[in-house]
Motif scaffolding. Structure first.
Motif, mmCIF file in Angstrom:
data_model
loop_
_atom_site.group_PDB
_atom_site.id
_atom_site.type_symbol
_atom_site.label_atom_id
_atom_site.label_comp_id
_atom_site.label_asym_id
_atom_site.label_seq_id
_atom_site.Cartn_x
_atom_site.Cartn_y
_atom_site.Cartn_z
ATOM 1 N N THR A 1 0.969 -1.211 -0.164
ATOM 2 C CA THR A 1 0.041 0.089 0.034
ATOM 3 C C THR A 1 0.760 1.363 -0.071
ATOM 4 O OG1 THR A 1 -0.207 -0.161 2.414
ATOM 5 C CG2 THR A 1 -2.041 -1.054 1.165
ATOM 6 N N HIS A 2 2.077 0.987 0.482
ATOM 7 C CA HIS A 2 2.926 2.314 0.351
ATOM 8 C C HIS A 2 4.064 2.220 -0.565
ATOM 9 C CE1 HIS A 2 0.905 3.547 3.911
ATOM 10 N NE2 HIS A 2 1.675 4.455 4.081
ATOM 11 N N GLY A 3 4.436 1.047 -1.199
ATOM 12 C CA GLY A 3 5.434 0.952 -2.345
ATOM 13 C C GLY A 3 6.560 0.066 -1.446
ATOM 14 N N THR A 4 7.397 -0.519 -2.420
ATOM 15 C CA THR A 4 8.786 -1.161 -1.908
ATOM 16 C C THR A 4 9.848 -0.265 -1.346
ATOM 17 O OG1 THR A 4 9.576 -1.217 -4.179
ATOM 18 C CG2 THR A 4 8.345 -2.948 -3.477
ATOM 19 N N ALA A 5 10.834 -0.746 -0.728
ATOM 20 C CA ALA A 5 11.711 0.131 -0.277
ATOM 21 C C ALA A 5 12.397 0.813 -1.412
ATOM 22 C CB ALA A 5 12.743 -0.827 0.505
ATOM 23 N N ALA A 6 12.704 0.017 -2.426
ATOM 24 C CA ALA A 6 13.100 0.626 -3.930
ATOM 25 C C ALA A 6 12.632 1.685 -4.384
ATOM 26 C CB ALA A 6 13.635 -0.695 -4.573
ATOM 27 N N GLN A 7 11.211 1.488 -4.419
ATOM 28 C CA GLN A 7 10.444 2.369 -4.946
ATOM 29 C C GLN A 7 10.272 3.715 -4.128
ATOM 30 O OE1 GLN A 7 6.696 -0.149 -5.176
ATOM 31 N NE2 GLN A 7 6.754 0.155 -7.357
ATOM 32 N N ARG A 8 10.115 3.803 -2.874
ATOM 33 C CA ARG A 8 10.218 4.843 -1.968
ATOM 34 C C ARG A 8 11.433 5.573 -1.971
ATOM 35 N NH1 ARG A 8 6.562 4.202 3.107
ATOM 36 N NH2 ARG A 8 6.623 6.528 2.885
ATOM 37 N N VAL A 9 12.748 4.820 -2.150
ATOM 38 C CA VAL A 9 13.826 5.486 -2.348
ATOM 39 C C VAL A 9 13.948 6.267 -3.626
ATOM 40 C CG1 VAL A 9 16.540 5.343 -2.574
ATOM 41 C CG2 VAL A 9 15.100 4.277 -0.785
ATOM 42 N N ARG A 10 13.420 5.471 -4.830
ATOM 43 C CA ARG A 10 13.565 6.122 -5.810
ATOM 44 C C ARG A 10 12.706 7.369 -6.129
ATOM 45 N NH1 ARG A 10 10.076 3.992 -11.262
ATOM 46 N NH2 ARG A 10 10.783 5.839 -12.802
ATOM 47 N N TRP A 11 11.331 7.432 -5.543
ATOM 48 C CA TRP A 11 10.813 8.691 -5.830
ATOM 49 C C TRP A 11 10.911 9.693 -4.907
ATOM 50 C CZ3 TRP A 11 8.696 9.530 -10.317
ATOM 51 C CH2 TRP A 11 8.350 8.353 -11.160
ATOM 52 N N TYR A 12 11.397 9.550 -3.817
ATOM 53 C CA TYR A 12 11.930 10.668 -2.987
ATOM 54 C C TYR A 12 13.065 10.947 -3.446
ATOM 55 C CZ TYR A 12 14.241 13.128 1.055
ATOM 56 O OH TYR A 12 14.536 14.022 1.913
ATOM 57 N N SER A 13 14.095 10.241 -4.067
ATOM 58 C CA SER A 13 15.435 11.029 -4.487
ATOM 59 C C SER A 13 15.036 11.808 -5.934
ATOM 60 C CB SER A 13 16.433 9.679 -4.599
ATOM 61 O OG SER A 13 16.798 8.971 -3.460
ATOM 62 N N GLU A 14 14.226 11.113 -6.377
ATOM 63 C CA GLU A 14 13.930 11.938 -7.812
ATOM 64 C C GLU A 14 13.289 13.167 -7.580
ATOM 65 O OE1 GLU A 14 13.670 12.018 -12.041
ATOM 66 O OE2 GLU A 14 14.784 10.791 -10.546
ATOM 67 N N GLY A 15 12.495 13.385 -6.559
ATOM 68 C CA GLY A 15 11.949 14.794 -6.221
ATOM 69 C C GLY A 15 12.972 15.639 -5.545
ATOM 70 N N LEU A 16 13.883 15.070 -4.744
ATOM 71 C CA LEU A 16 15.004 15.804 -4.065
ATOM 72 C C LEU A 16 15.856 16.192 -5.219
ATOM 73 C CD1 LEU A 16 16.735 16.847 -1.618
ATOM 74 C CD2 LEU A 16 17.636 14.593 -1.522
ATOM 75 N N LYS A 17 16.144 15.528 -6.120
ATOM 76 C CA LYS A 17 17.205 15.941 -7.096
ATOM 77 C C LYS A 17 16.516 16.867 -8.161
ATOM 78 C CE LYS A 17 19.605 13.878 -11.151
ATOM 79 N NZ LYS A 17 19.877 12.372 -12.030
ATOM 80 N N THR A 18 15.346 16.850 -8.625
ATOM 81 C CA THR A 18 14.876 17.504 -9.758
ATOM 82 C C THR A 18 13.897 18.732 -9.338
ATOM 83 O OG1 THR A 18 12.750 16.151 -10.007
ATOM 84 C CG2 THR A 18 14.722 15.362 -11.252
ATOM 85 N N GLY A 19 13.210 18.598 -8.366
ATOM 86 C CA GLY A 19 12.273 19.359 -7.782
ATOM 87 C C GLY A 19 11.031 19.625 -9.057
ATOM 88 N N ASP A 20 10.950 18.626 -9.649
ATOM 89 C CA ASP A 20 9.867 18.743 -10.903
ATOM 90 C C ASP A 20 8.418 18.524 -10.770
ATOM 91 O OD1 ASP A 20 8.790 18.874 -13.557
ATOM 92 O OD2 ASP A 20 10.367 17.547 -14.432
ATOM 93 N N MET A 21 7.820 19.471 -10.388
ATOM 94 C CA MET A 21 6.298 19.221 -10.145
ATOM 95 C C MET A 21 5.766 18.539 -11.485
ATOM 96 S SD MET A 21 5.329 20.010 -7.053
ATOM 97 C CE MET A 21 3.757 20.480 -7.053
ATOM 98 N N SER A 22 6.057 18.613 -12.506
ATOM 99 C CA SER A 22 5.424 18.055 -13.763
ATOM 100 C C SER A 22 5.373 16.706 -13.603
ATOM 101 C CB SER A 22 5.878 18.637 -14.956
ATOM 102 O OG SER A 22 7.265 17.944 -15.276
ATOM 103 N N LYS A 23 6.125 15.820 -12.623
ATOM 104 C CA LYS A 23 6.024 14.547 -12.897
ATOM 105 C C LYS A 23 4.984 14.191 -11.925
ATOM 106 C CE LYS A 23 10.950 13.651 -13.918
ATOM 107 N NZ LYS A 23 12.250 12.938 -13.524
#
Length: 284
Positions: free
Chosen positions: A250-272
């Motif tokens: 219901t919350h995502g795997t460890a890899a998924q959570r790390v991926r999307w948090y890291s992606e937001g931190l790296k890009t700051g791209d609200m369009s995603k």
């Protein structure tokens, strides 16, 4: 995390130490907290919707001697989220509606019903308030091996504020519709999308917060990622049940959570944000 001296939000209500508050004790409370919060039990299912108590809570007198540092930290982090999301909403031509954050201990009444500390930090869309028992951070550290680092705690707060951002941008309404129309197994996949989106928004907040306030110190990002990794559904299911059931994620795997948090931190791209709701589930 460099937060001392930052401007505190005025939208924090401190209900800790409320005189006459119900005392909730249970040997399984900490386990329920972890399972309820991180294995994805929606607050609307945990909270007591059948209670006769009113959904709006009367503010009670606070007992003296309540530790002040947790309030200062939470109020400062909330203040940082307000400034970042004010700016991002202006860029989108929108107005950011600041949520309230309620600090409580043991038990609290909310717009979603009654709750106790076993629920963990959560956002109630009915009253647009984030509820946090600060003891959660210590319990998380002890039971899951999570970090005590301030930035990891800020990640948790930013994730809950992310749910508020979802509500304001209309994604919460999509999730509500899916909950009403889909089977539990089918809805679980949408719950994962919503939680990964909130992780992404927590990363976006950290991206712009660092640009504006320079609050990230050496090791902070690593500690936040460590926390995100520790609370993946697969890791928690394995820890508490000895097996992994992807259909119950219901919350995502460890890899998924790390991926999307890291992606937001790296890009700051609200369009995603939209892409998280539209891409094939297997690609999340």
């Amino acid at each position: 995390m460099k937060w001392e001296g930052g401007e505190e939000s005025g939208n924090v209500e401190d209900r800790r130490g409320a005189i006459g508050a119900p005392h909730v004790i249970g040997g399984g409370t900490i386990l329920l907290l972890i399972v309820g919060y991180f294995l994805g039990i929606d607050p609307s299912y945990i909270l007591n919707r059948t209670s006769d108590a009113p959904s709006q809570t009367r503010v009670t007198q606070t007992a003296p001697g309540v530790e002040d540092r947790p309030r200062k930290f939470i109020a400062t982090v909330l203040g940082y989220t307000e400034k970042v999301w004010d700016e991002q909403f202006r860029k989108m031509g929108k107005s950011y509606q600041k949520p309230k954050l309620v600090m409580f201990e043991q038990q609290v009444q909310t717009g979603c019903g009654d709750a106790n500390s076993a629920v963990g930090p959560f956002y109630c869309p009915e009253d647009q308030i984030v509820y946090i028992d600060p003891n959660f951070f210590e319990e998380l550290s002890q039971k899951l091996g999570g970090s005590k680092a301030d930035f990891s705690q800020a990640y948790v707060i930013a994730h809950e504020i992310g749910h508020h951002v979802q509500t304001l941008l209309g994604y919460g309404a999509i999730i509500d519709e899916k909950r009403r129309t889909l089977s539990k197994t089918e809805f679980n996949r949408w719950s994962v999308r919503a939680e990964l989106q909130a992780d992404y928004l927590a990363g976006v907040w950290a991206h712009y917060g660092q640009e504006d306030f320079h609050f990230i110190e050496n090791g902070d990002v690593e500690e936040a990622i460590k926390s995100a990794n520790a609370i993946g559904d697969d890791k928690l299911q394995k820890r508490f049940t000895g097996r992994v059931s992807p259909q119950n994620y219901t919350h995502g795997t460890a890899a998924q959570r790390v991926r999307w948090y890291s992606e937001g931190l790296k890009t700051g791209d609200m369009s995603k944000l939209k892409a998280i709701f539209e891409m094939p589930y297997e690609q999340l």
